[in-house]
Design an enzyme around this catalytic site. Sequence first.
Site, PDB file in Angstrom:
ATOM      1  N   LEU A   3     -12.075   0.860  -3.186  1.00  0.00           N
ATOM      2  CA  LEU A   3     -12.248  -0.242  -4.205  1.00  0.00           C
ATOM      3  C   LEU A   3     -12.029  -0.099  -5.528  1.00  0.00           C
ATOM      4  CD1 LEU A   3     -14.872  -2.599  -2.292  1.00  0.00           C
ATOM      5  CD2 LEU A   3     -12.731  -2.573  -1.938  1.00  0.00           C
TER       6      LEU A   3
ATOM      7  N   GLU B 232       0.841  -1.143   0.150  1.00  0.00           N
ATOM      8  CA  GLU B 232      -0.057  -0.259  -0.062  1.00  0.00           C
ATOM      9  C   GLU B 232       0.780   1.271  -0.034  1.00  0.00           C
ATOM     10  OE1 GLU B 232      -3.219  -0.086  -1.128  1.00  0.00           O
ATOM     11  OE2 GLU B 232      -3.830  -1.438   0.363  1.00  0.00           O
TER      12      GLU B 232
ATOM     13  N   ASP C  76      -4.291   0.829  -9.501  1.00  0.00           N
ATOM     14  CA  ASP C  76      -5.685   0.636  -9.534  1.00  0.00           C
ATOM     15  C   ASP C  76      -6.146   0.494 -11.295  1.00  0.00           C
ATOM     16  OD1 ASP C  76      -5.734   1.000  -7.026  1.00  0.00           O
ATOM     17  OD2 ASP C  76      -6.774   2.982  -7.109  1.00  0.00           O
TER      18      ASP C  76
END
Length: 382
Positions: free
Chosen positions: A126, A36, A173
């Site tokens: 998300l 992350e 992403d």
Amino acid sequence: MENLLKERVVKTFHNLYDSDPEFVVFAPGRVNLIGEHTDYSDGFVLPFAINLGIVLAFSPTNNDQIDIHAIDFDQLFSQKVSKNSKGPADWTAYIKGVIWALKSQIVQLNGFQGVVAGNLPIGAGLSSSAALEVAAAKALCISSNVDLSSPKLAQICQRAEREWVGVNVGIMDQLISACGKRGHAVKLDCRTLETEYVLIPDGICFVVLDTNTRRELSHSAYNKRSEEVELAAQILKVPALRDASLTMLTKEKDKFPSTIYRRARHVISENDRVHAFISAMKNHDLQKMGQLLNESHISLRDDFKVSSEELNIIVDIARAQPGCYGARMAGAGFGGCALAMVDGCFLDDFIHNVHHEYKKQTNIEPPIFSVESSDGVHLVDS
Ligand code: GLA
């Protein structure tokens, strides 16, 4: 899930345009297992594409007019490819950004008439925005008869978000939404854009714990982290923190303001944890995987400071449950979702208990659900 969403979108398309759509595209959201805030310093991440995402049904036109009706907002986006101008900072900004970024790659962009909807919680971490970008980019490519590789598609969408929307995101992403593979997490090298598919072990579930608190990703805190990480690389005289080790960092400690030191320590140790997590996955060492998730959370909470009170509460509650191997905040942070790794046999009790305890402590209702892996952006039968 994908089918229900598709039916809704196709039905609306039919009602609006009085015909069936020629194509239906699904672009998934993602959860990130570990890695992350490492992508924007050329590091490593390990996300998987999930079975929730964006469905876009469309029929190409023979001109440069784009019409997209968004069911979730009951709004129509309507514009000519040639006349792209800044507008409101809402869902349409991602579409405009993609049109702008694609125009630099494709000489003749053709438009389409479409209907879009999603089943990802918005702004929860998300990747609802990346999924929207990837779906729109794919639809424009198909309408223009152009085939782009997954990394190229992801780079275009990332550019849209950085240069049009104004958030200095990494590539994770968009790339996972483009190249995910069912049953697998994907190790992404965010410098070379190389991918390695890693089988997700049987018997475990990944559970999304939505704190139901939100903070905009475009908030300056995200861009600030990216500046801090860049500064750390400059102090260490490396191209990016991906090129640094903990030994190197400790040696140069005196040169660092303490905040920047801690930001760097998170990123460097998190890259190490990605490699360790992949080894543990390959060895089916579930305890070790859980331990690394817990360590990642502590590092994000204490060194990188992107967690929040609610995220810490839900992570602590999750970890205390039987069958939970580990949990951590996930995505950009500052609110949104955490992720827990849970023994499949304990799933129902886990969901029930975490829901109950979080509600008791915060008075907030948390959506909690397990997610399945999915393929990256793809056409579905209309
Ligand atoms: C957001 C960004 C990604 C990544 C994560 C944090 O999701 O879009 O590029 O930086 O935050 O890991």
